[in-house]
Design an enzyme around this catalytic site. Structure first.
Site, PDB file in Angstrom:
ATOM      1  N   HIS A  41       0.843  -1.199   0.000  1.00  0.00           N
ATOM      2  CA  HIS A  41       0.000   0.000   0.000  1.00  0.00           C
ATOM      3  C   HIS A  41       0.874   1.242   0.000  1.00  0.00           C
ATOM      4  CE1 HIS A  41      -3.629  -2.241   0.632  1.00  0.00           C
ATOM      5  NE2 HIS A  41      -3.193  -2.752   1.759  1.00  0.00           N
ATOM      6  N   GLU A 129      -5.809 -10.472   3.033  1.00  0.00           N
ATOM      7  CA  GLU A 129      -5.167 -11.510   3.865  1.00  0.00           C
ATOM      8  C   GLU A 129      -6.229 -12.463   4.420  1.00  0.00           C
ATOM      9  OE1 GLU A 129      -2.746 -10.221   7.280  1.00  0.00           O
ATOM     10  OE2 GLU A 129      -3.298 -12.109   8.231  1.00  0.00           O
ATOM     11  N   THR A 167      -3.078 -11.171  10.901  1.00  0.00           N
ATOM     12  CA  THR A 167      -1.770 -10.860  11.514  1.00  0.00           C
ATOM     13  C   THR A 167      -1.680  -9.457  12.117  1.00  0.00           C
ATOM     14  OG1 THR A 167      -0.945 -10.201   9.353  1.00  0.00           O
ATOM     15  CG2 THR A 167      -0.422 -12.441  10.073  1.00  0.00           C
TER      16      THR A 167
HETATM   17 FE1  F3S Z   1       4.657  -8.082   8.088  1.00  0.00          FE
HETATM   18 FE2  F3S Z   1       4.399 -10.653   7.794  1.00  0.00          FE
HETATM   19 FE3  F3S Z   1       3.904  -9.541  10.066  1.00  0.00          FE
HETATM   20  S1  F3S Z   1       3.888  -9.107   6.309  1.00  0.00           S
HETATM   21  S2  F3S Z   1       3.130  -7.527   9.589  1.00  0.00           S
HETATM   22  S3  F3S Z   1       5.889  -9.646   9.113  1.00  0.00           S
HETATM   23  S4  F3S Z   1       2.728 -11.094   9.094  1.00  0.00           S
END
Ligand code: F3S
Length: 285
Positions: A41, A129, A167
């Site tokens: 983004h 996601e 996440t």
């Molecule tokens: Fe980044 Fe992977 Fe965590 S994309 S925010 S390290 S789940």
């Protein structure tokens, strides 16, 4: 003398950095390069890639129309159907930049669903996601994001439920929603899949925002983790500004700030953070 506190966790997380690097590496091959959705983004990065010939596939139809080339899956991951579609076409080369923390959630959902558990994903149903995570369930699956939806969450059969999180979800809120589900007499197997990069970034933002006069959050309004960072900072510091680049920064009316905090979402490149930091340092508030 103005004091500036920049969060050490500001900017690209491990998964985003890995995905962006993969795209730049693939450009070097001289092949036709596509990303399934914008890689991150951030308009500046996406525009730079565009100039280097990288094209964005917006949906399944774009993918189906593709005759050849390399398709890169971004860190959010994709629905299983899209993954299988790319890998089943010999004329396409798949480069999977799904963050390993997201792939782990796919594995959990696939395994738990195979063992008969229903799945609850705590997160935003419209986020790519989450769309990817949901696609790995073969039993009942629900997405919930707040207390109301947790209270209303019902499965017709099987009281065994596996709960995972997007996440970037707020950890405290995840735990609260799991408790609500537990009270509904479901047998809950909950796996905290909130990424530690997100947790550390949020904790640091909260700590900085609570001690500065003004807080600058750099990132896109389209980015879920930036939006949450902004909300967290705003709770602790009324003078919180969300900007995408230095051009959006207008602190004219706030020249009296002596201490300014800076943080940034996971899709913000380092050079933008440095630009903002240097500007704020050189400006007499
Ligand atoms: Fe980044 Fe992977 Fe965590 S994309 S925010 S390290 S789940």
């Amino acid at each position: 003398m103005k004091e500036i506190i920049t969060a050490g966790s500001a900017g690209f997380c491990f998964g985003v950095e890995r995905a962006v690097n993969k795209v730049y590496e693939e450009i070097e091959t001289g092949e036709e390069i596509y990303t399934y959705g914008e890689i991150i983004h951030n308009e500046l990065v996406v525009d730079d890639l565009k100039k280097k010939g990288v094209r964005v596939l917006k949906n399944k139809e774009d993918l189906e129309a593709l005759q050849k080339g390399t398709v890169i899956i971004r860190s959010h991951g994709v629905p299983r159907e899209i993954y299988e579609l790319i890998s089943s076409r010999p004329e396409l080369r798949l480069v999977d930049a799904t963050c390993p923390f997201v792939s782990k959630i796919h594995d959990i959902v696939r395994e738990q669903s195979a063992s008969g558990r229903n799945i609850v994903v705590i997160g935003d149903a419209a986020h790519p996601e989450v769309e990817g995570i949901v696609s790995y369930a073969t039993t009942g699956v629900k997405v919930i994001k707040d207390e109301k939806e947790a209270s209303e969450c019902e499965f017709d059969e099987h009281r065994e439920v596996c709960v995972v999180a997007q996440t970037t979800f707020n950890l405290a809120k995840f735990q609260k929603l799991v408790e609500i589900l537990r009270k509904k007499s479901y047998s809950i197997y909950d796996v905290n899949t909130v990424c530690s990069a997100t947790r550390i970034r949020q904790e640091e933002a909260r700590s900085i925002a609570s001690k500065v006069d003004a807080m600058i959050v750099i990132g896109s309004r389209k980015s879920s983790n930036t939006g949450k960072l902004y909300d967290i900072c705003r709770e602790c510091c009324a003078e919180t500004y969300l900007i995408q680049t230095l051009d959006d920064l207008n602190l004219e009316e706030a020249k009296s700030f002596s201490c300014v905090g800076i943080t940034a979402g996971a899709s913000t490149p380092k050079f933008i953070i440095e630009e903002v930091q240097n500007y704020v340092r050189g400006t007499e508030f």
